[in-house]
Write an enzyme that holds these catalytic residues in place. Structure first.
Site, PDB file in Angstrom:
ATOM      1  N   LYS A 352       0.840  -1.206   0.000  1.00  0.00           N
ATOM      2  CA  LYS A 352       0.000   0.000   0.000  1.00  0.00           C
ATOM      3  C   LYS A 352       0.874   1.254   0.000  1.00  0.00           C
ATOM      4  O   LYS A 352       2.073   1.187   0.319  1.00  0.00           O
ATOM      5  CB  LYS A 352      -0.927  -0.017   1.209  1.00  0.00           C
ATOM      6  CG  LYS A 352      -0.213  -0.002   2.549  1.00  0.00           C
ATOM      7  CD  LYS A 352      -1.172  -0.350   3.687  1.00  0.00           C
ATOM      8  CE  LYS A 352      -0.451  -0.319   5.014  1.00  0.00           C
ATOM      9  NZ  LYS A 352      -1.300  -0.821   6.099  1.00  0.00           N
ATOM     10  N   TYR A 574      13.922  30.848   6.057  1.00  0.00           N
ATOM     11  CA  TYR A 574      12.734  31.599   6.467  1.00  0.00           C
ATOM     12  C   TYR A 574      12.832  31.981   7.942  1.00  0.00           C
ATOM     13  O   TYR A 574      13.224  31.158   8.773  1.00  0.00           O
ATOM     14  CB  TYR A 574      11.473  30.771   6.234  1.00  0.00           C
ATOM     15  CG  TYR A 574      11.120  30.650   4.775  1.00  0.00           C
ATOM     16  CD1 TYR A 574      10.718  31.766   4.044  1.00  0.00           C
ATOM     17  CD2 TYR A 574      11.204  29.425   4.123  1.00  0.00           C
ATOM     18  CE1 TYR A 574      10.394  31.664   2.699  1.00  0.00           C
ATOM     19  CE2 TYR A 574      10.879  29.306   2.779  1.00  0.00           C
ATOM     20  CZ  TYR A 574      10.479  30.435   2.068  1.00  0.00           C
ATOM     21  OH  TYR A 574      10.170  30.322   0.752  1.00  0.00           O
TER      22      TYR A 574
HETATM   23  C1  LIG Z   1      -0.530  -1.783   6.746  1.00  0.00           C
HETATM   24  C2  LIG Z   1      -1.125  -3.016   7.213  1.00  0.00           C
HETATM   25  C3  LIG Z   1      -0.317  -4.148   7.442  1.00  0.00           C
HETATM   26  C4  LIG Z   1       1.176  -4.128   7.345  1.00  0.00           C
HETATM   27  O1  LIG Z   1       1.722  -3.579   8.493  1.00  0.00           O
HETATM   28  P1  LIG Z   1       3.292  -3.483   8.728  1.00  0.00           P
HETATM   29  O2  LIG Z   1       3.417  -3.025  10.108  1.00  0.00           O
HETATM   30  O3  LIG Z   1       3.809  -2.503   7.750  1.00  0.00           O
HETATM   31  O4  LIG Z   1       3.850  -4.836   8.504  1.00  0.00           O
HETATM   32  C5  LIG Z   1      -0.954  -5.318   7.795  1.00  0.00           C
HETATM   33  N1  LIG Z   1      -2.303  -5.379   7.916  1.00  0.00           N
HETATM   34  C6  LIG Z   1      -3.095  -4.319   7.719  1.00  0.00           C
HETATM   35  C7  LIG Z   1      -4.561  -4.462   7.882  1.00  0.00           C
HETATM   36  C8  LIG Z   1      -2.541  -3.093   7.360  1.00  0.00           C
HETATM   37  O5  LIG Z   1      -3.327  -2.048   7.164  1.00  0.00           O
END
Ligand SMILES: *Cc1c(COP(=O)(O)O)cnc(C)c1O
Length: 682
Positions: A352, A574
């Site tokens: 993702k 800035y």
């Molecule tokens: C993002 C996510 C993961 C992965 O988590 P990590 O800590 O990056 O391994 C697993 N399950 C769900 C439902 C997630 O949203």
């Protein structure tokens, strides 16, 4: 010695094509000429196709770019040779269509329509898996062979004769995108890795055998044309394996020159012959002989070199700010995660947010090569993007998808998470069969049907259009290792497995169970599940516990634009928030918070690497930042500045940067913006 032999051989292939069209030994030594132009030169086009296939395979059969480029080059080449077509008497509209689409509008241009048709055919076949794809492409090649050098034999069988009559009413030859190209494109992708010596011996033997085949067919008078031989695929596999065994890197200039020579040489033949007529050297320069061949070759390469030099300078992938992906580190992290899972529990790689800023398609490709077949994304659009880039296997959408998008999910074979019972009802009501995983809420209170509500879970399992293939929970306390959190997590797990058992007992099949994210792999004992959803650990953060130390996968770098002195007491940036405590030098670096760096880096003691040394960040703006390089006296414009990753002995890790700025590596990495170009590792 390892060199970019694959690209350099393109030059040799271009020379062979010129041979083929100039017959250098004609009349001098007919057998030699036949061998050179009708046997040896026949490796050229299959070689170009195999190189394309090899890169398409590595890129997950994303064919858009190759097809667009091929079409553009083809159209330019068609335009270049319009005068020749005109001089030859032109085409009728029907001939134009046939030549443009299959035969090519000049004798050598058939290659381009062959790629334009062959690539989609090969991509479609590739979806069938290797054995079926190669078998189907082999059948197409065999049909092509019967219309080419084995024609005399093939047409003795009346149905085949009828088939070829039909084929030749559409195209002049069978060396085209349907019969010849798919096999070599696929062989380029599937080519086995052989030891150099094995490949060389195989090449010598198969080439000798193919030579015998060609001479025998010629003696029998069977060929209608001579682009294809039964043994050509074997020759190509060994040749390609030999080049691959010694190959390292790319030679883009060789690529460009070979293409230019390929396109331009017929024009150069016309030029050389025209010149010969003008100066009265017909016998030497206009007939097929070695001098004519050498002249055409020299003019073609000279024209190619001149055109290549006129090419506008490229905008490099390392111009401003970029990220580099370490494929080997990603593959090693995946192996380390898998080793920590229970036997039979497979890795579902979480991709993702563009694989936490690493580039989802590139990561999917690397992980697939490492044997990963399950992926997870946040939303349907991310899943579609992966499918478009040719990622097969399971892709689970972890977040909510509106029921109106059910057809989209089905069209791209995405697996949808069921957020709650209402979501399940609406998805089923859409009336499209969908693959789903049930989210179960054991305490996170984000998505999922409450673990205690087995009646609801059972109702969802029995919905007509949902094919339940998995069931999972996400544990809110997996990160924590104190006793109270561990007890709460154990309780959640117990309720999750109880719900799964209750469904099983009620006769509902729920498929794969999965409960572990990176932290849960690190902190929990291996789980009796079919999958583990792991993101962060793949990208190199969150090792320890049951996981070994993991390797960072991403480097982020930018350039020093300018270096300037700042007197003690002067301010910079800035609000003049940076104050020079001593006479200092500030480097302006071409990356800023719009690229995903935390703006608070300066006040939290953030640092970067320049020339292998750590330098404090003085100020972060939207697109640039100021770095104190007083202690790196040789820092100069054009230097590479490392924000994440290694430089010399120094290393900056996402954990360090995130901790300084009060966030977690996930947030930091996932915000690395699309403005960062993706560069190959040097
Ligand atoms: C993002 C996510 C993961 C992965 O988590 P990590 O800590 O990056 O391994 C697993 N399950 C769900 C439902 C997630 O949203």
């Amino acid at each position: 010695m390892k060199r970019p032999w694959l690209d350099r051989f393109r030059l040799a292939a271009a020379v062979l094509v010129v041979c083929n069209h100039t017959s250098p030994l004609l009349g001098v030594w007919d057998g030699g000429n036949f061998f050179l132009t009708r046997v040896l030169a026949r490796v050229a086009v299959p070689f170009f196709l195999m190189v394309s296939g090899c890169f398409l395979e590595r890129g997950g059969w994303r064919t858009g770019r190759l097809l667009r480029r091929t079409l553009a080059v083809y159209l330019v080449a068609v335009a270049i040779y319009l005068p020749v077509n005109w001089y030859n008497g032109g085409y009728t509209p029907a001939q134009w269509v046939r030549c443009l689409l299959v035969d090519g509008t000049l004798y050598h241009l058939w290659y381009f329509p062959a790629v334009l048709l062959g690539v989609p055919v090969a991509r479609a076949l590739r979806r069938l898996g290797w054995p079926a794809a190669l078998a189907a492409a082999g059948v197409l090649y065999a049909i092509g062979l019967g219309g080419d050098s084995w024609y005399g034999l093939a047409v003795r069988w009346p149905p085949a004769a009828a088939l070829y009559r039909a084929v030749f009413s559409v195209c002049s030859y069978t060396r085209n995108g349907l019969f010849l190209a798919p096999l070599f494109l696929l062989l380029g992708g599937a080519c086995p890795r052989l030891r150099g010596r094995t490949a060389a011996v195989g090449l010598a033997a198969s080439l000798a055998a193919m030579t015998a085949e060609a001479f025998a067919l010629r003696a029998l008078g069977w060929p209608r044309h001579d682009s294809m031989y039964a043994l050509l695929p074997a020759v190509m596999v060994f040749l390609f394996a030999l080049l691959q065994s010694a190959n390292a890197g790319r030679d883009r200039r060789a690529q460009r020159l070979a293409l230019l020579v390929y396109v331009l040489h017929p024009g150069c033949i016309v030029l050389v012959r025209g010149f010969a007529g003008l100066v009265g050297l017909d016998g030497l320069l206009a007939d097929c002989n070695p001098v004519h061949f050498a002249a055409v070759l020299a003019v073609s390469f000279a024209a190619a070199a001149v055109l290549d030099a006129l090419r506008p300078a490229p905008t490099g992938g390392r111009a401003r700010a970029w990220k580099e992906l370490d494929a080997a580190a990603l593959a090693r992290n995946a192996a380390a995660v898998r080793a920590a899972l229970a036997p039979g529990c497979r890795l579902m790689a979480v991709l993702k947010a563009d694989a936490y800023g690493h580039g989802a398609a590139a990561c999917a490709r690397i992980l697939r090569r490492a044997g990963v077949r399950h992926f997870a994304v946040a939303c349907a659009a991310e899943g579609v993007a992966l499918r478009r880039r040719g990622v097969p296997g399971t892709i689970l959408v972890l977040g909510y998808t509106p029921p109106a998008q059910a057809p989209l999910l089905a069209r791209w074979r995405l697996t949808q998470t069921v957020a709650d019972e209402a979501h399940a009802l609406a998805l089923s009501a859409a009336g499209t069969p969908l693959r789903v995983h049930l989210a179960v809420d054991t305490g996170m209170h984000r998505l999922g049907i409450p673990a205690g509500d087995t009646a609801a879970l059972e109702r969802v399992c029995r919905l007509p259009y949902l094919r339940v293939q998995g069931m999972f929970t996400h544990l809110p306390l997996a990160e924590e290792t104190d006793a109270a959190s561990a007890a709460a997590t154990a309780d959640e797990l117990a309720r999750f497995y109880a719900a799964a058992a209750a469904l099983e007992a009620a006769g509902c099949r729920v498929g794969c169970l999965h409960v572990q994210s990176s932290a849960a792999v690190r902190n929990l004992p291996p789980q009796p599940c079919g999958l583990a959803r792991v993101g962060l650990a793949l990208y190199g953060s969150g090792g320890g516990g049951r996981l070994p130390e993991l390797e960072p996968v991403l480097a982020v770098r930018a350039r020093v634009a300018s270096v300037r002195p700042v007197a003690a007491g002067d301010g910079a940036g800035y609000g003049l928030a940076f104050r020079a405590a001593r006479d200092s030098r500030l480097a302006v670096v071409t990356i800023g918070y719009a690229d995903g760096l935390p703006r608070s880096l300066a006040e939290h003691g953030g640092r970067v690497l320049i020339r292998g040394r750590f330098c404090p960040v003085a100020s972060v703006c939207m697109d640039q930042l100021l770095v104190d390089v007083t202690d790196v006296p040789d820092a100069a414009p054009g230097d590479v500045c490392t924000l994440l990753g290694r430089d010399g002995d120094g290393e900056l890790r996402a954990e360090e940067l995130a901790a300084r700025c009060g966030t977690i590596p996930n947030e930091l990495l996932s915000r690395l913006g699309p403005r960062l170009e993706t560069a190959r590792r040097p």
